[in-house]
Design a protein around this motif. Structure first.
Motif, PDB file in Angstrom:
ATOM      1  N   ASN A   1       4.186   5.950  -5.454  1.00 34.80           N
ATOM      2  CA  ASN A   1       4.210   6.180  -6.900  1.00 34.80           C
ATOM      3  C   ASN A   1       3.160   7.206  -7.301  1.00 34.80           C
ATOM      4  O   ASN A   1       3.428   8.138  -8.059  1.00 34.80           O
ATOM      5  CB  ASN A   1       3.961   4.872  -7.658  1.00 34.80           C
ATOM      6  CG  ASN A   1       5.089   3.893  -7.448  1.00 34.80           C
ATOM      7  OD1 ASN A   1       6.203   4.292  -7.157  1.00 34.80           O
ATOM      8  ND2 ASN A   1       4.790   2.612  -7.575  1.00 34.80           N
ATOM      9  N   GLU A   2       1.986   7.038  -6.743  1.00 33.75           N
ATOM     10  CA  GLU A   2       0.893   7.938  -7.090  1.00 33.75           C
ATOM     11  C   GLU A   2       1.219   9.362  -6.656  1.00 33.75           C
ATOM     12  O   GLU A   2       0.977  10.324  -7.382  1.00 33.75           O
ATOM     13  CB  GLU A   2      -0.396   7.437  -6.421  1.00 33.75           C
ATOM     14  CG  GLU A   2      -1.642   8.177  -6.798  1.00 33.75           C
ATOM     15  CD  GLU A   2      -1.970   8.114  -8.269  1.00 33.75           C
ATOM     16  OE1 GLU A   2      -1.593   7.127  -8.920  1.00 33.75           O
ATOM     17  OE2 GLU A   2      -2.556   9.087  -8.788  1.00 33.75           O
TER      18      GLU A   2
ATOM     19  N   ARG B   1       0.842  -1.208   0.000  1.00 34.11           N
ATOM     20  CA  ARG B   1       0.000   0.000   0.000  1.00 34.11           C
ATOM     21  C   ARG B   1       0.873   1.252   0.000  1.00 34.11           C
ATOM     22  O   ARG B   1       0.594   2.222  -0.716  1.00 34.11           O
ATOM     23  CB  ARG B   1      -0.869  -0.020   1.265  1.00 34.11           C
ATOM     24  CG  ARG B   1      -2.179   0.681   1.109  1.00 34.11           C
ATOM     25  CD  ARG B   1      -3.116   0.247   2.212  1.00 34.11           C
ATOM     26  NE  ARG B   1      -2.687   0.765   3.507  1.00 34.11           N
ATOM     27  CZ  ARG B   1      -3.082   1.926   4.013  1.00 34.11           C
ATOM     28  NH1 ARG B   1      -3.892   2.684   3.320  1.00 34.11           N
ATOM     29  NH2 ARG B   1      -2.658   2.313   5.189  1.00 34.11           N
TER      30      ARG B   1
ATOM     31  N   SER C   1       3.973   1.563  -1.120  1.00 29.40           N
ATOM     32  CA  SER C   1       4.710   1.817  -2.356  1.00 29.40           C
ATOM     33  C   SER C   1       3.778   2.300  -3.462  1.00 29.40           C
ATOM     34  O   SER C   1       4.155   3.151  -4.267  1.00 29.40           O
ATOM     35  CB  SER C   1       5.507   0.591  -2.797  1.00 29.40           C
ATOM     36  OG  SER C   1       4.649  -0.470  -3.037  1.00 29.40           O
ATOM     37  N   SER C   2       2.528   1.829  -3.484  1.00 30.38           N
ATOM     38  CA  SER C   2       1.617   2.343  -4.505  1.00 30.38           C
ATOM     39  C   SER C   2       1.242   3.791  -4.207  1.00 30.38           C
ATOM     40  O   SER C   2       1.106   4.609  -5.128  1.00 30.38           O
ATOM     41  CB  SER C   2       0.367   1.467  -4.617  1.00 30.38           C
ATOM     42  OG  SER C   2      -0.356   1.487  -3.414  1.00 30.38           O
ATOM     43  N   TYR C   3       1.115   4.116  -2.900  1.00 23.22           N
ATOM     44  CA  TYR C   3       0.855   5.512  -2.545  1.00 23.22           C
ATOM     45  C   TYR C   3       2.009   6.388  -2.993  1.00 23.22           C
ATOM     46  O   TYR C   3       1.817   7.484  -3.539  1.00 23.22           O
ATOM     47  CB  TYR C   3       0.659   5.647  -1.026  1.00 23.22           C
ATOM     48  CG  TYR C   3       0.673   7.070  -0.541  1.00 23.22           C
ATOM     49  CD1 TYR C   3       1.800   7.606   0.073  1.00 23.22           C
ATOM     50  CD2 TYR C   3      -0.432   7.902  -0.711  1.00 23.22           C
ATOM     51  CE1 TYR C   3       1.827   8.922   0.499  1.00 23.22           C
ATOM     52  CE2 TYR C   3      -0.415   9.217  -0.291  1.00 23.22           C
ATOM     53  CZ  TYR C   3       0.717   9.719   0.316  1.00 23.22           C
ATOM     54  OH  TYR C   3       0.739  11.029   0.728  1.00 23.22           O
TER      55      TYR C   3
END
Lengths: 200, 477
Positions: free
Chosen positions: A163-164, A157, A159-161
């Motif tokens: 990137n976004e 969660r 790492s996706s945050y």
């Protein structure tokens, strides 16, 4: 107090959407505790310090107690271009999305930490408070287990945050640059027009 | 100046009051209990109690505007100690919000007491706001509440106070130098330039003041750029960590675009200066360092613990750059100087991060201290011992004389001893000690190295060599 907690609850348990509309309701519910003026709210509030829409700049507020992020009230210029509108919407959306993420993060961290402490103390057969009424604290080595666990469970969660967030931050800055350049261009061309009209 | 008489006076007062109250405890109200708890605490808290008495005399406290008391802005060089865990416990007993209407003389000191403490340990412009933040963030379990009528008033007062904290997002030109200094982390930049200067000074070439100045300026500008871009990337994370929540971008003192423009305005001239006025190698290393810090270290902080090793390389590059600026080539001495900084980073950073574990975990940072605590301590110890090894290698590489390993042995042994204590005990106290030691250890080590620098033997021009030596020896490091 009750309204704040229900607001918090609504924000936490609402579906995690990236395309949350920057509507009055979203703003209101998030910020109902500090009752600030929204974009659509045209009546300036009582205190002179509250930001009204008629101001010439954006306003930034104190950190939100749940997400620790500072809310911004965006200024809408009269002849807002498409680019400026896009920028403002993107900033507002990013702010809401950030607030969502961090509120959830802080809330779940605190909740899980409490649960961990209570379960550890129960395992040792101790009560939450000692004889003097102070809360017992756990050894840092024991807490380290919790901290590591929290990081591991939330790794994907986070790492996706990440990137976004990088993507949004970059887009916002590029848009700001474009808006600034366009404003400069407009000022320069207007000045040239004025010079040419005054000359003739 | 005011401490001694106040000490004795409030101590006397406290003692007499305590005796009276202890006798009448069952009949007393909440205030007595608070006073007793106040005195049961650590004696070091008495200092903050006296501080409060002093503050109360100094500042005007308006009736409904207690929150507007000015708190002296504290800006220590490094905020390290985070005593949150301790203050959260104490906060359980304190009355959560200051109520100006109900002028409990005891509840005030109670409240400000626990506020003053976090004020010392963490930077914040409004102590109370952050205190409330922490209350809600940490999930106050079992805070005692006042009677309802008091609460309503404090809510309204709180609303008004929060309203006053709204600020316009516009640039205040008078504040800009301060904002830029914070963006560039000016103190850290100064330390970086110092370590680069050490590398420059240790190079076995005649000292060129102009080159020294130009290369220091270039390296300083490059460091400013790297720090600014780092802050630009990390706004939401910085908001959530106590150590960093007063940074300019977090507070909205400037816009992200402004910050990036400042970074470019520092970086482009800086790297250009290094490339053109110094030499291309130094320019390349400068650009590489900026890239490593902003595009490798900053994202890696949230992905893997290898960020610490990348960060150590980032810290090691400035003295290497200083050396290459002076000599124009990457010699063994450059790598040795870099090696000193590389090894030093580990006890320094691992000790710092040890006391910030909770913040790092909540913020999603993957640091050794959080995920691999035993490795963290081991690595710190290992690299402290490595410093001793490197000091011994220095004369072998003709960088220093053989005096250097001998005179640097005491400080190297001391930091290794503290690292060993940290390894064995692994508590906040030993981590703090190690961190503070690392702060003075590095400048001392570099200074000792400079004093033991191997004198250049230039047989063709003895007078010139002597002059160069004299210049070098009079150069402050």
């Amino acid at each position: 107090m009750a309204s704040k907690t229900t607001a918090a609850a609504w924000r936490i348990f609402s579906p995690f959407t990236l395309h949350s509309p920057c509507s009055i309701s979203a703003l209101n519910i998030r910020q109902c505790s500090s009752k600030l003026a929204t974009k659509q709210d045209t009546t300036p509030k009582g205190s002179p310090f509250r930001p009204a829409v008629s101001s010439t700049h954006d306003w930034i507020g104190p950190p939100n107690p749940l997400s620790n992020l500072r809310p911004i009230v965006y200024h809408i210029p009269e002849n807002e271009s498409d680019l400026q509108k896009r920028l403002r919407h993107l900033r507002q959306e990013t702010e809401d999305w950030n607030h969502d993420f961090w509120t959830k993060q802080n809330f779940s961290f605190t909740k899980q930490k409490e649960e961990f402490i209570i379960s550890q103390l129960k395992a040792e057969g101790l009560t939450l408070r000692d004889e003097e009424g102070r809360r017992r604290s756990l050894d840092s080595e024991v807490m380290a287990v919790f901290y590591k666990g929290f990081l591991d469970t939330n790794g994907v969660r986070h790492s996706s945050y990440n990137n976004e967030w990088y993507r949004r931050n970059f887009t916002i800055t590029m848009l700001m640059a474009r808006v600034a350049l366009r404003n400069i261009w407009r000022t320069v061309t207007k000045r040239n027009d004025n010079n040419s009209t005054s000359a003739t | 100046m005011y401490k001694t008489p106040c000490c004795r006076l409030s101590g006397l007062v406290g003692l007499s009051v305590k005796q009276k109250l202890v006798l009448n405890v069952p009949q007393c109200n909440q205030s007595a209990r608070n006073l007793i708890q106040l005195h049961r605490r650590d004696p070091s808290n008495w200092l903050t109690y006296q501080h409060l008495i002093f503050l109360k005399r100094q500042y005007v406290i308006k009736n409904s505007e207690l929150h507007q008391r000015a708190i002296p802005k504290q800006a220590p060089a490094l905020t390290i100690v985070n005593e949150r865990e301790d203050t959260i416990e104490r906060r359980v007993q304190r009355i959560p919000t200051i109520d100006p209407a109900d002028r409990h003389t005891v509840s005030q000191p109670e409240d400000v007491n626990s506020d003053a403490q976090p004020g010392i340990s963490t930077l914040k412009p409004v102590a109370e706001d952050a205190a409330e933040q922490r209350d809600s963030v940490s999930g106050t379990v079992g805070t005692s509440h006042e009677t309802p009528h008091v609460h309503m008033e404090t809510d309204k007062a709180k609303e008004e106070r929060l309203d006053r904290q709204w600020k316009q997002l516009k640039v205040i030109v008078a504040d800009l130098p301060d904002v830029y200094a914070k963006l560039a982390k000016i103190k850290l930049t100064a330390l970086v330039v110092t370590s680069a200067a050490a590398g420059f000074a240790m190079a076995p070439v005649p000292f060129d003041p102009l080159l020294f100045f130009v290369s220091s300026l270039g390296i300083g500008l490059a460091s400013c750029t790297a720090n600014t871009i780092n802050q630009f990337f990390e706004v939401p994370f910085d908001s959530n960590m106590n150590r960093t929540k007063n940074r300019p971008l977090v507070r909205g003192q400037i816009s992200p675009l402004h910050a990036v423009s400042f970074a470019l305005a520092c970086g482009i001239p800086g790297v250009a200066l290094l490339t053109l006025a110094v030499n291309p190698l130094t320019g390349f290393l400068g650009a590489l360092n900026i890239f490593l810090y902003t595009c490798c270290y900053t994202p890696l902080k949230r992905l893997s613990i290898t960020n610490t090793w990348v960060g150590a390389v980032v810290g090691a590059l400035p003295p290497v750059m200083g050396w290459t600026a002076a000599t124009g080539c990457l010699g063994q001495g450059a790598l040795l100087m870099g090696g000193f900084l590389y090894c030093w980073q580990f006890p320094h950073f691992n000790a710092l991060s040890w006391n910030l574990r909770e913040d790092y975990s909540r913020g999603g940072y993957r640091m050794m201290s959080v995920t691999h605590p035993s490795m963290c301590k081991r690595v710190a110890l290992r690299h402290s011992l490595g410093l001793i090894g490197l000091s011994t290698v220095a004369p072998v590489l003709d960088v220093t004389t053989w005096t250097f390993p001998i005179i640097s042995l005491p400080i190297n042994l001391y930091i290794s001893y503290l690292a060993f204590r940290f390894y064995r005990e692994g508590d906040r106290g030993s981590a703090r000690k190690l961190f503070f030691c690392s702060l003075w250890h590095l400048p001392m080590l570099l200074l000792l190295a400079f004093t033991c620098k191997k004198p250049r033997r230039d047989p063709e021009e003895p007078p010139a060599a002597a002059l160069a030596l004299a210049l070098q020896s009079s150069l402050p490091s």
